[in-house]
Scaffold this motif. Structure first.
Motif, PDB file in Angstrom:
ATOM      1  N   ASP A 264       1.040  -1.208   0.083  1.00  0.00           N
ATOM      2  CA  ASP A 264       0.370  -0.189  -0.133  1.00  0.00           C
ATOM      3  C   ASP A 264       1.298   1.197   0.372  1.00  0.00           C
ATOM      4  O   ASP A 264       0.623   1.757  -0.578  1.00  0.00           O
ATOM      5  CB  ASP A 264      -0.803  -0.100   1.244  1.00  0.00           C
ATOM      6  N   GLU A 265       1.704   1.095   0.485  1.00  0.00           N
ATOM      7  CA  GLU A 265       2.553   2.054   0.531  1.00  0.00           C
ATOM      8  C   GLU A 265       3.396   2.706  -0.664  1.00  0.00           C
ATOM      9  O   GLU A 265       3.872   3.605  -0.857  1.00  0.00           O
ATOM     10  CB  GLU A 265       3.931   2.445   1.608  1.00  0.00           C
ATOM     11  N   ARG A 267       2.233   1.935  -3.932  1.00  0.00           N
ATOM     12  CA  ARG A 267       1.655   2.221  -4.573  1.00  0.00           C
ATOM     13  C   ARG A 267       1.295   4.144  -3.536  1.00  0.00           C
ATOM     14  O   ARG A 267       1.109   4.923  -4.666  1.00  0.00           O
ATOM     15  CB  ARG A 267       0.422   1.810  -4.464  1.00  0.00           C
ATOM     16  N   LEU A 285      -6.179   3.992  -6.070  1.00  0.00           N
ATOM     17  CA  LEU A 285      -6.493   2.799  -5.023  1.00  0.00           C
ATOM     18  C   LEU A 285      -7.685   2.582  -4.480  1.00  0.00           C
ATOM     19  O   LEU A 285      -7.649   1.562  -3.554  1.00  0.00           O
ATOM     20  CB  LEU A 285      -5.469   3.525  -3.892  1.00  0.00           C
ATOM     21  N   TRP A 287      -9.121   3.711  -1.962  1.00  0.00           N
ATOM     22  CA  TRP A 287     -10.084   3.947  -0.633  1.00  0.00           C
ATOM     23  C   TRP A 287     -10.727   5.427  -0.498  1.00  0.00           C
ATOM     24  O   TRP A 287     -10.847   5.740  -1.892  1.00  0.00           O
ATOM     25  CB  TRP A 287      -8.377   4.702  -0.392  1.00  0.00           C
ATOM     26  N   HIS A 295      -2.116   7.699   5.915  1.00  0.00           N
ATOM     27  CA  HIS A 295      -1.252   6.901   5.547  1.00  0.00           C
ATOM     28  C   HIS A 295      -0.551   7.745   5.140  1.00  0.00           C
ATOM     29  O   HIS A 295       1.277   7.477   5.477  1.00  0.00           O
ATOM     30  CB  HIS A 295      -1.360   5.690   4.406  1.00  0.00           C
TER      31      HIS A 295
END
Length: 321
Positions: A264-265, A267, A285, A287, A295
């Motif tokens: 995730d980080e 991306r 993403l 989200w 994040h």
């Protein structure tokens, strides 16, 4: 298989039979290949002339296969030299062609392609005919209104064959679902990608010989017509415009799979380095904006950064982007 180096199907059949026997008479080859003796003799002699076989002086004459790794390689190298000469001649002819068509038929320098299917077909053809490099500006809308990604299997195939791709994406693509996965797939195979705000148009340039510009009006949701630009001062101007914007645009970078970052980080950092806003990153993403901000806050704490800019600088210093 050997037709590619100038042998006919029958030549190859006779050569295969001779290799299996290592050496043979005309009668033996004629029997193996179900040929008349005169045809077998003629083909065997052509193999001798090509350096694929030798002929003894005894009675009856025997033909001996030359080692394929040396004889076939020699023919292959000669064909490659000939093809290199043809390519050089093609380039010379193209120089003459461009010089004589730039102003001879000005009405033929720009084609108008109409219809969504025809636009798609001509764009696919333009890519498949590319030999060295594709360059382009990429921005919505696309030829198919329901298309949410710019997935391009033709590009992936050409990248595998060594064709270079340089693409500048408008920042608006950052909000398209699936864009990150799509551009990552291209970059992992060699695409060079950059980001710029407010690209003036959609554009694709094949080598230095042809360009296509979708014809879009304000409010259009799909591409239904395009201009096809042939060698001309206009094509020269489009190539110069691409190079100028390429120098000023921001490179899209892929984060290395080094284990220091979660997926995730990785991306998220890729999107931030590309200039994505929180809103664009959240859409890319899948989200919420709040999740994106959470994040980013975690990354700022981890890197000791006070701003998003400092996050990008520190991530760059550590080799993460």
């Amino acid at each position: 298989m050997l037709q590619a180096i100038g042998l006919s199907f029958q030549d190859e059949e006779v050569y295969d039979a001779l290799v299996r026997r290592t050496q043979a008479t005309v009668a033996e080859i004629a029997a193996d290949c179900h040929l008349q003796a005169t045809a077998a003799r003629r083909i065997l002699q052509s193999l001798v002339d090509s350096g694929l076989a030798t002929r003894s002086t005894g009675r009856p004459a025997r033909y001996v296969a030359v080692s394929p790794d040396s004889s076939l390689e020699a023919i292959l190298r000669e064909r490659e030299r000939e093809l290199g000469g043809v390519r050089t001649h093609i380039r010379a002819l193209m120089d003459v062609y461009r010089a004589n068509t730039r102003f001879a038929h000005p009405g033929e320098l720009i084609e108008v392609v109409s219809g969504r299917d025809e636009v798609n077909q001509r764009f696919a053809q333009l890519q498949r005919n590319t030999r060295a490099e594709m360059r382009g500006f990429d921005r919505p809308p696309y030829a198919a209104p329901e298309q949410h990604t710019r997935s391009n299997p033709i590009e992936l195939d050409l990248l595998r064959r060594g064709v270079k791709y340089r693409v500048i994406y408008d920042t608006s693509v950052l909000e398209l679902p699936g864009w990150l996965e799509d551009v990552t797939a291209g970059m992992q195979r060699g695409e060079q990608a950059r980001i710029a705000a407010d690209l003036p148009m959609k554009l694709a340039i094949s080598d230095d010989r042809l360009a296509i510009i979708p014809l879009l009006r304000a409010g259009d949701s799909a591409v239904t017509a395009s201009y096809l630009i042939h060698p001309s001062p206009l094509l020269d101007a489009l190539m110069a415009l691409f190079e100028a914007l390429w120098e000023r645009s921001v490179p899209v970078r892929l984060t290395p799979q080094g284990g220091e970052l979660s997926q995730d980080e990785e991306r998220l950092l890729t999107l931030l380095a590309s200039g994505a806003t929180d809103k664009a990153a959240s859409r890319a993403l899948g989200w919420s904006e709040r999740t994106v901000q959470r994040h980013i806050t975690k990354l700022m704490r981890r890197l000791g950064a006070q701003t998003r800019f400092q996050v990008a600088m520190e991530a760059t210093r550590r080799g993460w982007i």
